[in-house]
Design an enzyme around this catalytic site. Structure first.
Site, PDB file in Angstrom:
ATOM      1  N   LEU A  32       9.360   6.584   0.342  1.00  0.00           N
ATOM      2  CA  LEU A  32       9.360   6.160   1.716  1.00  0.00           C
ATOM      3  C   LEU A  32       8.104   6.280   2.227  1.00  0.00           C
ATOM      4  O   LEU A  32       7.471   5.429   2.892  1.00  0.00           O
ATOM      5  CB  LEU A  32      10.611   6.407   2.668  1.00  0.00           C
ATOM      6  CG  LEU A  32      10.780   5.555   3.768  1.00  0.00           C
ATOM      7  CD1 LEU A  32      10.572   4.170   3.755  1.00  0.00           C
ATOM      8  CD2 LEU A  32      11.636   6.225   4.848  1.00  0.00           C
ATOM      9  N   ASP A  33       7.619   7.448   2.709  1.00  0.00           N
ATOM     10  CA  ASP A  33       6.624   7.917   3.119  1.00  0.00           C
ATOM     11  C   ASP A  33       5.177   8.107   2.595  1.00  0.00           C
ATOM     12  O   ASP A  33       4.192   8.493   3.081  1.00  0.00           O
ATOM     13  CB  ASP A  33       6.599   9.067   4.184  1.00  0.00           C
ATOM     14  CG  ASP A  33       7.708   9.177   5.140  1.00  0.00           C
ATOM     15  OD1 ASP A  33       7.954   7.646   5.672  1.00  0.00           O
ATOM     16  OD2 ASP A  33       8.142  10.073   5.893  1.00  0.00           O
ATOM     17  N   GLU A  34       5.150   7.473   1.428  1.00  0.00           N
ATOM     18  CA  GLU A  34       4.006   7.564   0.677  1.00  0.00           C
ATOM     19  C   GLU A  34       3.437   6.349  -0.014  1.00  0.00           C
ATOM     20  O   GLU A  34       2.818   6.084  -1.056  1.00  0.00           O
ATOM     21  CB  GLU A  34       4.633   8.285  -0.728  1.00  0.00           C
ATOM     22  CG  GLU A  34       4.838   9.892  -0.556  1.00  0.00           C
ATOM     23  CD  GLU A  34       4.008  10.751  -0.077  1.00  0.00           C
ATOM     24  OE1 GLU A  34       2.849  10.537  -0.393  1.00  0.00           O
ATOM     25  OE2 GLU A  34       4.412  11.812   0.759  1.00  0.00           O
TER      26      GLU A  34
END
Lengths: 286, 286, 286, 286
Positions: free
Chosen positions: D229-231
């Site tokens: 998700l945050d990558e």
């Protein structure tokens, strides 16, 4: 018994937070005929500690000022430093072969912009000998090739700290990991600089990783050295904007500029007694 | 006679600089059973004035706190404000047809990010009626077409200031020049925002001039209103980077963002009693 | 007839904007077996001029590349430069006694960060002799005390420009106003640096004025030298945040850092053929 | 067969890098009687891909323009987009209860600052109904309490994407983790925003961790949604300076401002076809 010309003093004080501290400290200043020219304080909700930094103009001698403050320090069980504003801090610089941080420190030290004196630059390479020599600063190089030569280098660090009355050790892109023993011995008086990215990258060649991920900001963090090398309390951080067209080599060059200015700023604040520790973080009285 | 729950007070104090002030003020705080949670001070070499801002947690009532401080204020001939931290400041917003600053103020006010209450937005256009109404804030428009209608508008400003107990007037891109009389009446309690460039440009259409000159930074300045409209003491400034590809219209859009955030920041600091005047300049206790 | 190893070329082209230019230029590149590695263009609505900068990898020799481009340049009545990427630009540095800009330029030039070679630093003071000498750069000082010695200094500038094949003159805090004649002679190839504030301040001691007015940002602007000394086309600008606690001396120190980095950046872009003139403003192809 | 008024087209093109592309593309533009008003290109050393974005003024109809470009696209096996400059992108906004990002998007969309149209805001909370309604945008809330209701929510997302011809999905502080299936379905057309720190912090309550560590900069990163998700590939990042006096609550407030402006900027660039993917990173043609 006071001297005829007033001195400019800096006083820091750290203790458990409680009512009345400011009144007690300011009373001691009044007693020493001092005038407070700069004052900052902070109460940490995290640790319950109270932090104070004063600059005071006073004709008192050091013993007189110490005598005036002694009852306060005693009553609040405070840690306190009394120093003369602008006194150059005895600073040992550790370096490897990269010159950007060393050059920035030496240039600004000579220009009177940071109150440090540097009796020695110690490096595991000879590369910077001429640069350091130009500024009239002694330079030693001791190669590190194995465990024994590394131990030898670190022994020289500790020896120099003692012999030269060193108050601050600056790792100006010194590219060796300090031993846990040396970290412990230098705790609270050694500052390191390293590159910083959003997000952080672990492992080798972080600039290449940052490039591959397409980061839009790169920066630098100056922090106290602890056993966990890049995780000590943060003193200062800066970033600069980059874009997709930057090669890894350009990112390194841009990052070096940030490293230089961030490290120099951190050293300046430390030398001015503006950096206090509150557990894992720093209080910076700019 | 103190209340059972401690209050959070903010205290500002301005007087001629001299030894002993901090000790005297902190003594009064001790007397009111207060604990100082935030403290900032500054001695101005320019004017010889001393500035102090405290946040104090104390169970004292307002009369008790005032009584404790009265001798100090009297002795040092100080100007002082005693207020409750977080009390919403009564704020009148003046606007024209541009909505960016008004929207930013209202959105953040509603979200609790700036301690103001806005009993009225007064505009010389009707454009912003719906926007303001959405936030549940009363809106009045009074067209300005000539000297008489302008005088009428300004009379309404002063009337509203009185009727609504206004403590701060914010010119949120109100595009009319205030009369000298109104400037004088609102002195020290009216904040304006305007664009800023390096170098400054005089005359009409500054964004077009900035474009023609190829400036690389554009910004905004929030300042107190004085008779010389754009020359009052500066509270806050911001800039953002631009390049040659920006049209004048884009420069305006970018500039508006800077105007919004700069004005909102200035209003926040003022409402928190963090903005003090030192002659032609401001002391900002962030 | 092409060389065996491809060269890296930079090409700039300026002409009246019209359809087909990019197609014509890229056709010439194809003819020279070139591959475009970097390309930027801009059409100025202000002046109707078209600006282009290309980096091209091609095995062509200079005459071959010129021959391929000649019909295009002729057809569009374009001004064009063909150069080798990274070729050091012959740069004359003018200085007075302040060393911050000179040191930054020399340190980065030596480190390969800016593609210039500096055959001479010419100053109206002797102060920087040792600093310049450390970097192995020739240094001359010619005092300026009156109109005659100033004329003599400027004559030496022009002589050095001719003798040393100078392509760029950098005023690195050279504190004398250039004569209109010298400005004209160096038009488009001389860069100056000066401090910048919001708002701008005219007259003597601008840092003191900035302090008195309480500016929150100070910065620097690098620009081309024109007859109106501080009003030439802007190349680069930077600012940094300050607050009320800064003395005029500290503002000067902070401003000097901005001057150094802003001037060095402008010189780097110019040396890389990234700075093109569009009337009174610059197109910067970063 | 061209229309009488020229249109303003945006064209993007991605293919394997090789000589002659620019010449071929510009030839097609000439054929369509187009004039290139903006052009950017980039050759990626990492992936060997060539990226190009053009803005072209041409009287050609879309079929005519497509016909002119078809041979080029075919020859270079290029991916290409042809669009009208300023056409509003069909955008679905996902939200939870925090309103700062949603408000910024809606306010700027209405002001014409970002070329999107938003036919629906879909939230797992009802909190933002009034805010969204004020801007005249449809709002739906579907609570998520368990796996089934989450699957239901995600099914509604995909349904809305189809029904409403959605081209971009914006996660405006939508606080649920997307399922891998939804990430895959929205690949390359969903943008997320999250806070960013130096160093990064994993796990719950990152602002509290940042506070404990005493970070001096906090910021935000807008990136493409991927399974991790945050990558995903980074589109834009911003930071702002903080100090030790900020509470975790204040850090959150400051961070929210950065989130808003960073997300809005990323959406604007995407809607203008300025964001191209190069493996794990983005090419941004600002």
């Amino acid at each position: 018994m006071t001297s005829s010309t007033p001195h400019h003093w800096v006083i820091t004080l750290v203790c458990a937070d409680q009512p009345g501290i400011v009144h007690a400290v300011s009373g001691a200043i009044v007693q020493a005929n001092g005038n407070i020219s700069e004052s900052q304080q902070f109460s940490s909700d995290d640790t319950g500690r109270f932090f104070m930094r004063l600059q005071v103009q006073s004709p008192a001698t050091r013993p007189e000022l110490e005598a005036a403050l002694a009852p306060v320090i005693d009553r609040y069980q405070a840690m306190s430093i009394i120093d003369v504003v602008g006194r150059p801090l005895r600073t040992l610089v550790l370096a490897s072969s990269a010159g950007h941080c060393v050059n920035d420190l030496l240039f600004r030290q000579r220009g009177g912009q940071i109150p440090v004196e540097i009796p020695l630059v110690l490096s595991n390479h000879g590369t910077l000998r001429d640069l350091v020599g130009f500024y009239g600063v002694p330079f030693e190089s001791l190669p590190i090739t194995d465990a024994a030569s590394k131990a030898n280098f670190e022994a020289r660090v500790l020896e120099a700290v003692d012999e030269l009355d060193i108050e601050l050790v600056v790792l100006a892109r010194y590219m060796q990991i300090l031993s846990p023993e040396l970290c412990a011995r230098l705790s609270g008086r050694a500052i390191n600089i390293h590159h910083s990215f959003l997000p952080g990258f672990k492992g080798a060649n972080p600039y290449r990783q940052a490039h591959a991920r397409g980061v839009k900001l790169i920066g630098a963090t100056a922090h106290f050295v602890t056993g966990d090398l890049d995780e000590g309390p943060i003193i200062e951080q800066n970033v600069v904007r980059v874009d997709h067209s930057r090669t890894p080599a350009e990112l390194i060059s841009i990052g070096q500029d940030e490293e230089s200015r961030t490290l120099t700023q951190a050293v300046k604040w430390f030398a001015e007694n503006r950096v206090l520790l509150d557990g894992a973080r720093t209080i910076i009285f700019k």
